[in-house]
Design a protein around this motif. Structure first.
Motif, PDB file in Angstrom:
ATOM      1  N   ASN A   1      46.713  28.875  46.872  1.00  0.00           N
ATOM      2  CA  ASN A   1      45.463  29.018  47.609  1.00  0.00           C
ATOM      3  C   ASN A   1      45.002  30.474  47.622  1.00  0.00           C
ATOM      4  N   PRO A   2      44.467  30.952  46.502  1.00  0.00           N
ATOM      5  CA  PRO A   2      43.955  32.322  46.482  1.00  0.00           C
ATOM      6  C   PRO A   2      42.773  32.459  47.427  1.00  0.00           C
ATOM      7  N   PRO A   3      42.473  33.662  47.891  1.00  0.00           N
ATOM      8  CA  PRO A   3      41.353  33.865  48.816  1.00  0.00           C
ATOM      9  C   PRO A   3      40.044  33.322  48.253  1.00  0.00           C
ATOM     10  N   ILE A   4      39.235  32.775  49.127  1.00  0.00           N
ATOM     11  CA  ILE A   4      37.963  32.178  48.709  1.00  0.00           C
ATOM     12  C   ILE A   4      36.910  33.266  48.580  1.00  0.00           C
ATOM     13  N   ALA A   5      36.133  33.204  47.487  1.00  0.00           N
ATOM     14  CA  ALA A   5      35.119  34.231  47.234  1.00  0.00           C
ATOM     15  C   ALA A   5      33.775  33.615  46.861  1.00  0.00           C
ATOM     16  N   SER A   6      33.476  32.426  47.404  1.00  0.00           N
ATOM     17  CA  SER A   6      32.172  31.799  47.147  1.00  0.00           C
ATOM     18  C   SER A   6      31.735  31.033  48.386  1.00  0.00           C
ATOM     19  N   VAL A   7      30.450  30.757  48.468  1.00  0.00           N
ATOM     20  CA  VAL A   7      29.902  30.056  49.636  1.00  0.00           C
ATOM     21  C   VAL A   7      30.424  28.624  49.709  1.00  0.00           C
ATOM     22  N   HIS A   8      30.320  27.897  48.601  1.00  0.00           N
ATOM     23  CA  HIS A   8      30.721  26.487  48.632  1.00  0.00           C
ATOM     24  C   HIS A   8      32.240  26.323  48.698  1.00  0.00           C
TER      25      HIS A   8
ATOM     26  N   HIS B   1      37.577  21.576  26.995  1.00  0.00           N
ATOM     27  CA  HIS B   1      38.055  22.729  27.755  1.00  0.00           C
ATOM     28  C   HIS B   1      37.631  22.532  29.211  1.00  0.00           C
ATOM     29  N   ALA B   2      38.022  23.456  30.079  1.00  0.00           N
ATOM     30  CA  ALA B   2      37.587  23.400  31.474  1.00  0.00           C
ATOM     31  C   ALA B   2      37.341  24.808  31.980  1.00  0.00           C
ATOM     32  N   VAL B   3      36.139  25.030  32.523  1.00  0.00           N
ATOM     33  CA  VAL B   3      35.810  26.304  33.146  1.00  0.00           C
ATOM     34  C   VAL B   3      36.449  26.318  34.533  1.00  0.00           C
ATOM     35  N   TYR B   4      37.446  27.176  34.705  1.00  0.00           N
ATOM     36  CA  TYR B   4      38.199  27.222  35.951  1.00  0.00           C
ATOM     37  C   TYR B   4      38.191  28.638  36.498  1.00  0.00           C
ATOM     38  N   MET B   5      37.595  28.807  37.683  1.00  0.00           N
ATOM     39  CA  MET B   5      37.547  30.094  38.371  1.00  0.00           C
ATOM     40  C   MET B   5      38.132  29.892  39.769  1.00  0.00           C
ATOM     41  N   PRO B   6      39.442  30.068  39.928  1.00  0.00           N
ATOM     42  CA  PRO B   6      40.112  29.649  41.164  1.00  0.00           C
ATOM     43  C   PRO B   6      39.598  30.310  42.433  1.00  0.00           C
ATOM     44  N   HIS B   7      39.285  31.600  42.397  1.00  0.00           N
ATOM     45  CA  HIS B   7      38.831  32.275  43.622  1.00  0.00           C
ATOM     46  C   HIS B   7      37.451  31.798  44.064  1.00  0.00           C
TER      47      HIS B   7
ATOM     48  N   THR C   1      27.683  30.780  44.563  1.00  0.00           N
ATOM     49  CA  THR C   1      27.245  32.081  45.070  1.00  0.00           C
ATOM     50  C   THR C   1      28.465  32.908  45.448  1.00  0.00           C
ATOM     51  N   PRO C   2      28.789  33.963  44.701  1.00  0.00           N
ATOM     52  CA  PRO C   2      29.950  34.806  45.042  1.00  0.00           C
ATOM     53  C   PRO C   2      29.701  35.587  46.327  1.00  0.00           C
TER      54      PRO C   2
ATOM     55  N   LYS D   1      32.296  37.970  47.608  1.00  0.00           N
ATOM     56  CA  LYS D   1      33.111  39.186  47.676  1.00  0.00           C
ATOM     57  C   LYS D   1      33.095  39.877  46.323  1.00  0.00           C
ATOM     58  N   SER D   2      32.773  41.138  46.334  1.00  0.00           N
ATOM     59  CA  SER D   2      32.783  41.897  45.078  1.00  0.00           C
ATOM     60  C   SER D   2      34.219  42.096  44.607  1.00  0.00           C
ATOM     61  N   THR D   3      34.356  42.495  43.366  1.00  0.00           N
ATOM     62  CA  THR D   3      35.693  42.757  42.828  1.00  0.00           C
ATOM     63  C   THR D   3      36.394  43.855  43.630  1.00  0.00           C
ATOM     64  N   ASP D   4      35.670  44.901  43.983  1.00  0.00           N
ATOM     65  CA  ASP D   4      36.273  45.993  44.762  1.00  0.00           C
ATOM     66  C   ASP D   4      36.726  45.515  46.134  1.00  0.00           C
ATOM     67  N   GLU D   5      35.937  44.642  46.763  1.00  0.00           N
ATOM     68  CA  GLU D   5      36.311  44.118  48.089  1.00  0.00           C
ATOM     69  C   GLU D   5      37.567  43.256  47.996  1.00  0.00           C
ATOM     70  N   MET D   6      37.669  42.454  46.943  1.00  0.00           N
ATOM     71  CA  MET D   6      38.854  41.610  46.789  1.00  0.00           C
ATOM     72  C   MET D   6      40.082  42.466  46.470  1.00  0.00           C
ATOM     73  N   ARG D   7      39.905  43.521  45.700  1.00  0.00           N
ATOM     74  CA  ARG D   7      41.022  44.423  45.430  1.00  0.00           C
ATOM     75  C   ARG D   7      41.534  45.053  46.717  1.00  0.00           C
ATOM     76  N   ALA D   8      40.597  45.451  47.592  1.00  0.00           N
ATOM     77  CA  ALA D   8      40.993  46.048  48.867  1.00  0.00           C
ATOM     78  C   ALA D   8      41.678  45.017  49.762  1.00  0.00           C
ATOM     79  N   GLN D   9      41.174  43.790  49.762  1.00  0.00           N
ATOM     80  CA  GLN D   9      41.766  42.738  50.591  1.00  0.00           C
ATOM     81  C   GLN D   9      43.187  42.407  50.153  1.00  0.00           C
ATOM     82  N   LEU D  10      43.401  42.341  48.836  1.00  0.00           N
ATOM     83  CA  LEU D  10      44.714  41.999  48.296  1.00  0.00           C
ATOM     84  C   LEU D  10      45.645  43.204  48.185  1.00  0.00           C
TER      85      LEU D  10
END
Length: 353
Positions: free
Chosen positions: A72-79, A237-243, A261-262, A264-273
């Motif tokens: 369960n990686p952190p969620i980074a989208s609205v839906h 194939h399957a487009v898979y973007m877990p976060h 709709t994303p 969290k920016s990449t920088d924000e997720m880096r800081a969170q993790l």
């Protein structure tokens, strides 16, 4: 080869032992001494059933807890939050039923083990029980299916008109991505034009495709809807973007889509993790061949201003590959000459007739 031989020998031994056991039973029946005696082994097996339930349940709980963050990686989208709630609601309901049925299975196996003089109660039918265990699961499953259908319809429905559009194409064994240029229109592609340089099959005779560009990584703006137009060049194939909680099949000959709709920016997720090397990832989670493991593509979620700056720096496919563009122009010129010659020849042909 040695391992296979050993496996075959073990299987054959099991078959032989099974046939010998069966032969012993048949011999006992024909000799009239088929009465079975139950010793302490029956009780031991009953106790072992309870031990297996407790130890197996504890091992499952430990494994689940130990791998929860990986699953369960952190969620980074609205839906993503809605799909996560739906997933865990389903898991909790199914989990309760699973635990209940398994506990009853193992406990009953111990409690109702064979005892001399005890006979099983014959219980052929009960309308009330049949109604209960048919109607209640049907209502629960219908509610889960309806909730899933509602969320799925929203996700796969029309994207907002201002969504960032990009096309994702899977092929063995990498991803290709293209963006529309400043006209915001994806140009025509033709699989007959695919070669080592023109992997997308750009038809540069279509003016809408002249400014399309193919980046080395996906960039999307934070807080802005993104529409993925998905297709495959060869196999499934399957487009898979877990976060982002995104998954959609890439099917040969059948375009699909998914929008999100994303948040969290990449920088924000880096800081969170606490991981400065973290990157969002597009992966394929279908076994699409021997090189399946290589199907990864980096995703960068930018702040809106940073995305605009990145977008402005991109060069179109036609700019990066002038030889391909020149080849299309030569073909167009030849076609124009042929059409002009045909137009001149037409009146002369009519006059001669």
């Amino acid at each position: 080869m040695t391992a296979l031989s050993i496996l075959l020998v073990l299987v054959l031994l099991l078959v032989v032992f099974g046939l010998l056991f069966r032969l012993q039973i048949l011999t006992s029946i024909f000799s009239g001494s088929s009465a079975r005696e139950f010793g302490t082994s029956n009780r031991v097996n009953g106790i072992l059933m309870l031990v297996f339930m407790v130890v197996g349940g504890a091992a499952f709980a430990w494994s689940f807890g130990d791998n929860y963050d990986k699953m369960n990686p952190p969620i980074a989208s609205v839906h993503g939050h809605a799909t996560e709630r739906m997933f865990w609601t389903t898991m909790i309901i199914i989990g309760i039923v699973f635990v209940l049925t398994q506990v009853l299975l193992f406990v009953y196996s111990y409690k109702y083990q064979h005892q001399e003089g005890r006979r099983a109660y014959f219980f052929p039918h009960n309308n009330k029980i049949e109604i209960i265990w048919t109607v209640i699961p049907a209502i629960v499953m219908a509610a889960l299916v309806f909730a899933g259908w509602k969320e799925w319809t929203r996700i796969t429905g029309p994207a907002p008109k201002d969504a960032v559009v990009l096309e994702v194409m899977g092929k063995q064994f990498n991803w290709l991505v293209r963006y529309p240029g400043r006209d915001m229109k994806l140009g025509v592609v033709n699989y007959r034009l695919i070669d080592a340089t023109n992997e997308f099959g750009f038809d540069l005779s279509d003016k809408a495709g002249l400014d399309d560009f193919v980046p080395g990584e996906i960039h999307v703006p934070k807080g802005h809807p993104v529409l993925l137009k998905i297709r495959s060049r060869d196999v499934l194939h399957a487009v898979y973007m877990p976060h982002f909680r995104v998954q959609m099949y890439a099917v040969p000959g059948m375009p699909t889509k998914f929008w999100f709709t994303p948040t969290k920016s990449t920088d924000e997720m880096r800081a969170q993790l606490g991981n400065p090397k973290f990157n969002y990832e597009l992966a394929c989670n279908q076994i699409c061949g021997r090189g399946h493991f290589a199907m990864k593509f980096t995703i960068v979620v930018d702040e809106p201003d940073d995305y605009v700056a990145w977008y402005a720096q991109q060069k179109s496919f036609s700019e990066q590959n002038p030889d391909v563009l020149a080849s299309f122009k030569q073909k167009e010129e030849k076609l124009v000459v042929k059409e002009a010659a045909a137009a001149v020849a037409m009146p002369a042909t009519k006059a001669s007739l």
